[in-house]
Design an enzyme around this catalytic site. Sequence first.
Site, PDB file in Angstrom:
ATOM      1  N   CYS A  33       0.812  -1.218   0.000  1.00  0.00           N
ATOM      2  CA  CYS A  33       0.000   0.000   0.000  1.00  0.00           C
ATOM      3  C   CYS A  33       0.848   1.271   0.000  1.00  0.00           C
ATOM      4  O   CYS A  33       0.305   2.357  -0.154  1.00  0.00           O
ATOM      5  CB  CYS A  33      -0.905   0.015   1.223  1.00  0.00           C
ATOM      6  SG  CYS A  33       0.052  -0.039   2.745  1.00  0.00           S
ATOM      7  N   ASP A  35       2.370   2.478   2.578  1.00  0.00           N
ATOM      8  CA  ASP A  35       2.380   3.115   3.893  1.00  0.00           C
ATOM      9  C   ASP A  35       3.721   2.899   4.584  1.00  0.00           C
ATOM     10  O   ASP A  35       4.461   1.972   4.243  1.00  0.00           O
ATOM     11  CB  ASP A  35       1.244   2.573   4.765  1.00  0.00           C
ATOM     12  CG  ASP A  35      -0.118   3.037   4.257  1.00  0.00           C
ATOM     13  OD1 ASP A  35      -0.140   4.020   3.494  1.00  0.00           O
ATOM     14  OD2 ASP A  35      -1.117   2.413   4.611  1.00  0.00           O
ATOM     15  N   CYS A  62      -2.933   3.418   7.480  1.00  0.00           N
ATOM     16  CA  CYS A  62      -4.381   3.291   7.629  1.00  0.00           C
ATOM     17  C   CYS A  62      -4.760   3.112   9.104  1.00  0.00           C
ATOM     18  O   CYS A  62      -3.894   3.057   9.982  1.00  0.00           O
ATOM     19  CB  CYS A  62      -4.851   2.081   6.828  1.00  0.00           C
ATOM     20  SG  CYS A  62      -4.219   0.547   7.512  1.00  0.00           S
ATOM     21  N   CYS A 106      -1.160  -5.053   7.414  1.00  0.00           N
ATOM     22  CA  CYS A 106      -0.853  -3.780   8.077  1.00  0.00           C
ATOM     23  C   CYS A 106      -0.034  -4.018   9.352  1.00  0.00           C
ATOM     24  O   CYS A 106       0.778  -3.181   9.738  1.00  0.00           O
ATOM     25  CB  CYS A 106      -2.127  -3.027   8.415  1.00  0.00           C
ATOM     26  SG  CYS A 106      -3.254  -2.878   7.015  1.00  0.00           S
TER      27      CYS A 106
END
Length: 146
Positions: A33, A35, A62, A106
């Site tokens: 992603c 991130d 996120c 994540c």
Amino acid sequence: MYSKKVMQYFMKPKNQGSMKNPDGFGTVGNPKCGDIMTVYIKVKKNKNKEIISDIKFETLGCAAAIATSSMVTEMAKGKSLDDAFKISRQNVADELEGLPPAKMHCSNLAEGALKRAIEDYRSKAGSKTKARELAAKAAKKTKKKK
Ligand code: FES
């Protein structure tokens, strides 16, 4: 759907922010992603154990990234480096009462950044020890020459 605990840690993250003069820090990015997350640690020695006395995180991620990094800092604070190094992304997800399968990746950021911060501390501490050993050897040689 996020658990209640994920929402709590996302809405009111703990240990969020940067740290001045950390003893170690680690940054990781998530290729899925884009991130990114950084974990900072302060380490204190206590009876031959190195303990994480303070820890902070910063992330551009996120909701799950914020919640998992907040949780990992809570889990690692006060632990020895060896014990903190054993914290896995699954442990973090379990403490958060689960993550949606699509959001499990994540939690890689939280685990990875913590491990890197510990490795960074250890490599710095190792080079300090090496420098002290070399200085002691040099001092001995100088004494012998006199
Ligand atoms: Fe990137 Fe969660 S979607 S860390």
